[in-house]
Design an enzyme around this catalytic site. Structure first.
Site, short mmCIF file in Angstrom:
data_model
loop_
_atom_site.label_atom_id
_atom_site.label_comp_id
_atom_site.label_asym_id
_atom_site.label_seq_id
_atom_site.Cartn_x
_atom_site.Cartn_y
_atom_site.Cartn_z
N GLU A 180 37.72 -12.99 -2.51
CA GLU A 180 38.83 -12.13 -2.07
C GLU A 180 39.45 -11.44 -3.28
OE1 GLU A 180 41.84 -13.91 0.63
OE2 GLU A 180 43.34 -12.85 -0.58
N GLU A 184 42.62 -20.73 -0.61
CA GLU A 184 43.45 -20.71 -1.82
C GLU A 184 44.28 -21.97 -1.96
OE1 GLU A 184 45.76 -17.10 -2.07
OE2 GLU A 184 44.00 -15.91 -2.61
C1 IDC Z 1 48.41 -11.82 3.45
C2 IDC Z 1 48.32 -10.69 4.43
C3 IDC Z 1 49.65 -10.51 5.12
C4 IDC Z 1 50.07 -11.85 5.72
C5 IDC Z 1 50.09 -12.93 4.65
C6 IDC Z 1 50.40 -14.30 5.20
O1 IDC Z 1 47.89 -9.52 3.77
O2 IDC Z 1 49.56 -9.52 6.13
O3 IDC Z 1 51.38 -11.71 6.25
O4 IDC Z 1 48.82 -13.00 4.06
O5 IDC Z 1 49.43 -14.76 6.06
C7 IDC Z 1 46.10 -13.99 -0.50
C8 IDC Z 1 45.71 -14.67 0.75
C9 IDC Z 1 45.83 -13.74 1.94
C10 IDC Z 1 47.05 -12.83 1.79
C11 IDC Z 1 46.82 -11.93 0.57
C12 IDC Z 1 47.92 -10.89 0.34
O6 IDC Z 1 44.41 -15.23 0.70
O7 IDC Z 1 45.94 -14.52 3.10
O8 IDC Z 1 47.12 -12.03 2.94
N1 IDC Z 1 46.66 -12.76 -0.60
O9 IDC Z 1 49.13 -11.51 0.12
N2 IDC Z 1 46.01 -14.48 -1.72
C13 IDC Z 1 46.54 -13.60 -2.59
C14 IDC Z 1 46.96 -12.50 -1.88
#
Ligand code: IDC
Length: 460
Positions: free
Chosen positions: A378, A286
């Site tokens: 995702e 991302e």
């Molecule tokens: C989130 C995880 C969370 C973690 C955070 C930081 O669910 O447990 O603490 O990342 O690492 C994304 C990202 C993905 C995120 C997810 C939800 O690709 O890494 O995971 N998210 O926030 N993009 C949009 C949402």
């Protein structure tokens, strides 16, 4: 008098014939229904309903049946507009599946409740005509992939054709699967039992391997993480699933910060996995806070490294604004359409979180899908934080759209993280049961019900 009567009779016959204009003008009707209970649990079940039109083409349809048991009820259906009145169920086409050619079919499905024995229904009708080709009630079809093949054996080496992901027969396909959580944190969730369940019980086509680069990820142990990714690729392959190798950059948002690591990592995994047919490379999760031109420049440096080792694999490029095609940064898909990455056999990533990203994002995807090969590497059923309340309506609208456009997807996450985006309840990965409904969260149940329906991959 006699003559007149005879003449009238002749006229009547002639008129009758004219009205019917020969036997071939009578609309041919007929249909067949395959009804399969794909899973069942205490008081609840999920079923797939495939209706095949054996008559003339129709451009709008309603499928009906009556339950033999008054305790049976549809609670949520997909790929149609569903209702139940008394014990009669009806499902009407959506806009995108309204046309059924002769021999054409629509795949519907639903979750329901029952009391008693949950018998399969009989008496199916399509537009009021009995489906005498029905197999409902006696011969359930295999709920998995048709034939004996796995998603991998049926589809083989993938390639991008036009705006689609295509299989070895050059036919567009949609892969549906799950993303791991960060493998630095949740390795306990990725083992033989959990991946068996993903392939056989969830009937997933795809495992996305989310290898964070920061946050205790790759940068702390490049060799260790590379080998872990490779072993997950092998575990997916052994179960007939595709593996999406995700270089999970997140913070910092400029992928160029990690470009040397990306080149080292992809040179290694591409060389090691070049002969495999199940690998797809996702080079930047991302990008955020960075321009499209900077992302494009990164892609045009990393893709040649992959191609040098593994020339025929599909590569997916992240997009601006957390892979929103720019929308979350106030832009849109035109920046990519007007200035695409200079490489072939590539797709662009689009991510959404259903409770945060709604109509304007869906409109962008609908438009962009006509011009760019898209892959939803995702998505979440909840808010962009990975937590909050599940948005069933928005998730269903999204997945219907992706099904219609044949856009592949992976759901965040196949894990037992203590957050609502996780498919399993906390503690599940400390045990060995990944298949029963009791271990699923609300999100897991919804996503599993969508992923586990029959694929129907084209084979010629
Ligand atoms: C989130 C995880 C969370 C973690 C955070 C930081 O669910 O447990 O603490 O990342 O690492 C994304 C990202 C993905 C995120 C997810 C939800 O690709 O890494 O995971 N998210 O926030 N993009 C949009 C949402």
């Amino acid at each position: 008098m006699k003559r007149t009567l005879a003449l009238l009779a002749t006229c009547a016959t002639a008129l009758g014939l004219t009205t019917l204009a020969g036997p071939q003008a009578v609309a041919a009707t007929g249909c067949k229904v395959d009804y399969t209970i794909t899973s069942q649990w205490q008081g609840g079940f999920q079923a797939g309903v495939k209706v095949t039109n054996l008559g003339d083409p129709v451009s709008g349809w309603t499928l009906k049946w009556t339950w033999p048991d008054s305790g049976q009820k549809v609670t949520q259906g997909w790929n149609g507009t569903w209702s139940q009145s008394g014990s009669t169920v009806s499902a009407t086409n959506l806009d995108w599946n309204r046309s059924l050619a002769t021999g054409g079919s629509a795949d519907l499905g639903f979750t329901g409740t029952f009391t008693g024995s949950n018998p399969k229904p009989t008496g199916f009708t399509l537009n009021g005509v009995a489906c005498t080709g029905s197999t409902g009630g006696d011969t359930p079809t295999d709920p998995g992939n048709p034939g004996t093949g796995t998603p991998l054996s049926v589809n083989g080496q993938l390639k991008v054709c036009g705006v689609n992901l295509c299989n070895q027969y050059n036919r567009p396909i949609q892969l549906r699967g799950m993303s791991t959580h960060g493998i630095q944190w949740f390795s306990k969730c990725y083992n033989s039992a959990s991946l068996d369940a993903l392939a056989n019980n969830w009937k997933a086509d795809l495992l996305r391997i989310a290898m964070y680069v920061q946050e205790q990820g790759y940068e702390t142990d490049p060799a260790g993480f590379t080998s872990r990714v490779n072993s997950y690729v092998d575990m997916a392959e052994a179960r007939g699933m595709y593996a999406l190798i995700d270089f999970h950059t997140l913070t910092p948002g400029d992928p160029n910060y990690n470009i040397d690591r990306a080149k080292t990592f992809f040179a290694s995994v591409a060389a090691r996995n070049a002969a495999k047919k199940n690998v797809i490379y996702e080079i930047a999760n991302e990008p955020n806070g960075v321009s499209w031109t900077a992302i494009k420049s990164y892609a045009e440096q990393v893709i040649p490294v992959i191609r040098a080792a593994d020339p025929d694999a599909v590569v997916i490029v992240g997009t601006r604004g957390w892979s929103s095609l720019g929308v979350s940064d106030g832009s849109n898909e035109t920046e990519v359409v007007n200035n695409p990455v200079n490489a072939s056999n590539i797709m662009y990533a689009f991510h959404f979180y259903a409770a945060s990203h709604k109509d304007n994002y869906r409109a962008t995807v609908s438009r962009a899908a006509a011009k760019l090969p898209l892959f939803v590497t995702e998505f979440g059923t909840v808010s962009a934080t990975g937590g909050g309340t599940l948005d069933r309506t928005s998730t269903t609208a999204w997945l219907d759209l992706l099904d219609q456009l044949k856009i592949s997807y992976a759901n965040w996450t196949y894990s037992d993280a203590n957050e609502s985006s996780a498919a399993f309840k906390p503690g599940t990965c400390d045990g060995s049961d990944y298949s029963s409904s009791g271990v699923l969260t609300e999100s897991g149940a919804l996503v599993k019900s969508r992923i586990s329906t029959t694929d129907n991959f084209p084979t010629s």
